[in-house]
Design a protein around this motif. Structure first.
Motif, PDB file in Angstrom:
ATOM      1  N   THR A  80      51.828 -18.190  65.092  1.00  0.00           N
ATOM      2  CA  THR A  80      50.449 -18.263  64.617  1.00  0.00           C
ATOM      3  C   THR A  80      49.878 -16.862  64.450  1.00  0.00           C
ATOM      4  O   THR A  80      50.401 -15.884  64.991  1.00  0.00           O
ATOM      5  CB  THR A  80      49.554 -19.060  65.591  1.00  0.00           C
ATOM      6  OG1 THR A  80      49.509 -18.390  66.840  1.00  0.00           O
ATOM      7  CG2 THR A  80      50.061 -20.484  65.759  1.00  0.00           C
ATOM      8  N   TYR A  81      48.774 -16.802  63.695  1.00  0.00           N
ATOM      9  CA  TYR A  81      48.042 -15.546  63.539  1.00  0.00           C
ATOM     10  C   TYR A  81      46.561 -15.847  63.399  1.00  0.00           C
ATOM     11  O   TYR A  81      46.167 -16.941  62.986  1.00  0.00           O
ATOM     12  CB  TYR A  81      48.556 -14.737  62.346  1.00  0.00           C
ATOM     13  CG  TYR A  81      48.443 -15.421  61.015  1.00  0.00           C
ATOM     14  CD1 TYR A  81      47.343 -15.207  60.190  1.00  0.00           C
ATOM     15  CD2 TYR A  81      49.431 -16.297  60.561  1.00  0.00           C
ATOM     16  CE1 TYR A  81      47.237 -15.833  58.949  1.00  0.00           C
ATOM     17  CE2 TYR A  81      49.338 -16.919  59.333  1.00  0.00           C
ATOM     18  CZ  TYR A  81      48.242 -16.689  58.536  1.00  0.00           C
ATOM     19  OH  TYR A  81      48.129 -17.301  57.319  1.00  0.00           O
ATOM     20  N   LYS A  82      45.768 -14.883  63.798  1.00  0.00           N
ATOM     21  CA  LYS A  82      44.322 -14.998  63.616  1.00  0.00           C
ATOM     22  C   LYS A  82      43.723 -13.601  63.572  1.00  0.00           C
ATOM     23  O   LYS A  82      44.289 -12.642  64.092  1.00  0.00           O
ATOM     24  CB  LYS A  82      43.678 -15.839  64.705  1.00  0.00           C
ATOM     25  CG  LYS A  82      43.599 -15.190  66.054  1.00  0.00           C
ATOM     26  CD  LYS A  82      42.864 -16.120  67.020  1.00  0.00           C
ATOM     27  CE  LYS A  82      42.499 -15.374  68.280  1.00  0.00           C
ATOM     28  NZ  LYS A  82      41.606 -16.134  69.127  1.00  0.00           N
ATOM     29  N   VAL A  83      42.583 -13.512  62.923  1.00  0.00           N
ATOM     30  CA  VAL A  83      41.868 -12.240  62.840  1.00  0.00           C
ATOM     31  C   VAL A  83      41.024 -12.132  64.103  1.00  0.00           C
ATOM     32  O   VAL A  83      40.197 -12.987  64.387  1.00  0.00           O
ATOM     33  CB  VAL A  83      40.979 -12.178  61.573  1.00  0.00           C
ATOM     34  CG1 VAL A  83      40.220 -10.865  61.522  1.00  0.00           C
ATOM     35  CG2 VAL A  83      41.829 -12.369  60.324  1.00  0.00           C
ATOM     36  N   SER A  84      41.270 -11.073  64.875  1.00  0.00           N
ATOM     37  CA  SER A  84      40.553 -10.932  66.141  1.00  0.00           C
ATOM     38  C   SER A  84      39.465  -9.870  66.082  1.00  0.00           C
ATOM     39  O   SER A  84      38.648  -9.782  66.995  1.00  0.00           O
ATOM     40  CB  SER A  84      41.526 -10.589  67.271  1.00  0.00           C
ATOM     41  OG  SER A  84      42.117  -9.329  67.039  1.00  0.00           O
ATOM     42  N   ALA A  85      39.478  -9.090  65.041  1.00  0.00           N
ATOM     43  CA  ALA A  85      38.442  -8.054  64.889  1.00  0.00           C
ATOM     44  C   ALA A  85      38.241  -7.789  63.405  1.00  0.00           C
ATOM     45  O   ALA A  85      39.193  -7.780  62.632  1.00  0.00           O
ATOM     46  CB  ALA A  85      38.858  -6.774  65.606  1.00  0.00           C
ATOM     47  N   PHE A  86      36.999  -7.589  63.041  1.00  0.00           N
ATOM     48  CA  PHE A  86      36.671  -7.206  61.667  1.00  0.00           C
ATOM     49  C   PHE A  86      35.329  -6.507  61.687  1.00  0.00           C
ATOM     50  O   PHE A  86      34.405  -6.937  62.364  1.00  0.00           O
ATOM     51  CB  PHE A  86      36.578  -8.438  60.751  1.00  0.00           C
ATOM     52  CG  PHE A  86      36.120  -8.089  59.359  1.00  0.00           C
ATOM     53  CD1 PHE A  86      37.008  -7.576  58.445  1.00  0.00           C
ATOM     54  CD2 PHE A  86      34.786  -8.213  59.004  1.00  0.00           C
ATOM     55  CE1 PHE A  86      36.589  -7.209  57.170  1.00  0.00           C
ATOM     56  CE2 PHE A  86      34.358  -7.851  57.731  1.00  0.00           C
ATOM     57  CZ  PHE A  86      35.257  -7.349  56.811  1.00  0.00           C
ATOM     58  N   SER A  87      35.259  -5.433  60.944  1.00  0.00           N
ATOM     59  CA  SER A  87      33.959  -4.794  60.744  1.00  0.00           C
ATOM     60  C   SER A  87      33.854  -4.376  59.287  1.00  0.00           C
ATOM     61  O   SER A  87      34.837  -4.025  58.653  1.00  0.00           O
ATOM     62  CB  SER A  87      33.783  -3.592  61.677  1.00  0.00           C
ATOM     63  OG  SER A  87      34.730  -2.593  61.392  1.00  0.00           O
ATOM     64  N   GLY A  88      32.661  -4.484  58.764  1.00  0.00           N
ATOM     65  CA  GLY A  88      32.415  -4.118  57.374  1.00  0.00           C
ATOM     66  C   GLY A  88      31.529  -5.140  56.702  1.00  0.00           C
ATOM     67  O   GLY A  88      31.351  -6.259  57.186  1.00  0.00           O
TER      68      GLY A  88
ATOM     69  N   ALA B 222      40.267  -4.152  60.430  1.00  0.00           N
ATOM     70  CA  ALA B 222      40.478  -5.463  61.044  1.00  0.00           C
ATOM     71  C   ALA B 222      41.738  -5.432  61.898  1.00  0.00           C
ATOM     72  O   ALA B 222      42.547  -4.504  61.812  1.00  0.00           O
ATOM     73  CB  ALA B 222      40.607  -6.535  59.965  1.00  0.00           C
ATOM     74  N   THR B 223      41.895  -6.476  62.712  1.00  0.00           N
ATOM     75  CA  THR B 223      43.105  -6.659  63.510  1.00  0.00           C
ATOM     76  C   THR B 223      43.557  -8.107  63.357  1.00  0.00           C
ATOM     77  O   THR B 223      42.753  -9.025  63.459  1.00  0.00           O
ATOM     78  CB  THR B 223      42.843  -6.359  65.006  1.00  0.00           C
ATOM     79  OG1 THR B 223      42.387  -5.012  65.133  1.00  0.00           O
ATOM     80  CG2 THR B 223      44.101  -6.546  65.833  1.00  0.00           C
ATOM     81  N   ILE B 224      44.863  -8.265  63.103  1.00  0.00           N
ATOM     82  CA  ILE B 224      45.454  -9.597  63.028  1.00  0.00           C
ATOM     83  C   ILE B 224      46.375  -9.746  64.234  1.00  0.00           C
ATOM     84  O   ILE B 224      47.285  -8.938  64.438  1.00  0.00           O
ATOM     85  CB  ILE B 224      46.240  -9.814  61.723  1.00  0.00           C
ATOM     86  CG1 ILE B 224      45.341  -9.587  60.505  1.00  0.00           C
ATOM     87  CG2 ILE B 224      46.843 -11.224  61.693  1.00  0.00           C
ATOM     88  CD1 ILE B 224      46.078  -9.670  59.179  1.00  0.00           C
ATOM     89  N   ASP B 225      46.122 -10.780  65.040  1.00  0.00           N
ATOM     90  CA  ASP B 225      46.942 -11.070  66.216  1.00  0.00           C
ATOM     91  C   ASP B 225      47.975 -12.126  65.865  1.00  0.00           C
ATOM     92  O   ASP B 225      47.641 -13.156  65.273  1.00  0.00           O
ATOM     93  CB  ASP B 225      46.079 -11.602  67.367  1.00  0.00           C
ATOM     94  CG  ASP B 225      45.090 -10.568  67.879  1.00  0.00           C
ATOM     95  OD1 ASP B 225      45.349  -9.366  67.736  1.00  0.00           O
ATOM     96  OD2 ASP B 225      44.054 -10.985  68.435  1.00  0.00           O
TER      97      ASP B 225
END
Length: 176
Positions: A75-83, A162-165
């Motif tokens: 699995t994957y998910k976006v754990s951080a995003f700024s903008g 962003a960060t994808i986990d």
């Protein structure tokens, strides 16, 4: 004679039932994060890599007694995003034993809206490309190999921060 057959079948059933008492299922998940940081002037295509040491205490402990090693899902998910923009990322996740350049396609990420996904916290399943690919990653993880993961992707616009986990749901059945 009939009594002897009954005792034989009872003994056989007891041994068969006892076999399942001497195995254990153990979860051995792996996880890693891929930070994506693209400046406004960067190309829309990018590559991000992560080197994961898949060595695991339980795998090491039971390495000679592993009956089965499985990857149930990734699995994957976006754990951080700024903008303030809304970049959408699409790409191919690949892997290889560390130190080699023979990357195999693990799966594809399609139209991942980083901003919306981060806000929702939704977890997505990476569809594994084939059973052969799954088995190759299983063998690397079972051996405790260091694995390089590479995301070859593009974004619809920059900047991206962003960060994808990623999480590999793996487990094994061992004999005790």
């Amino acid at each position: 004679m009939k009594k002897l057959q009954v005792y034989f079948w009872v003994a056989l059933l007891a041994v068969a039932a006892a076999c399942s008492l001497f195995t254990k299922d153990i979860d051995v998940p792996q996880s890693f994060s891929l930070p994506i940081s693209q400046a406004v002037s960067d190309p829309l295509q990018f590559t991000k890599t992560y080197t994961l040491n898949t060595s695991n205490e339980d795998v090491d402990k039971y390495k000679d007694n592993i009956d089965e090693f499985r990857i149930d899902r990734i699995t994957y998910k976006v754990s951080a995003f700024s903008g303030s923009n809304t970049p959408v990322v699409s790409g191919t996740m690949k892997f290889a034993a560390d130190g080699t350049s023979t990357y195999k396609t693990l799966g594809t990420i399609s139209s991942l809206d980083l901003k919306a996904s981060n806000a929702s916290g939704q977890e997505y399943t990476l569809d594994i490309a084939s059973e052969a690919v799954r088995n190759e990653l299983v063998n690397l993880m079972k051996a405790g190999t260091t694995v390089s993961f590479r995301l070859d992707a593009s974004t619809t616009n920059n900047p991206v921060d962003a960060t994808i986990d990623f999480k590999i749901y793996a487990n094994m059945t061992v004999e005790l």
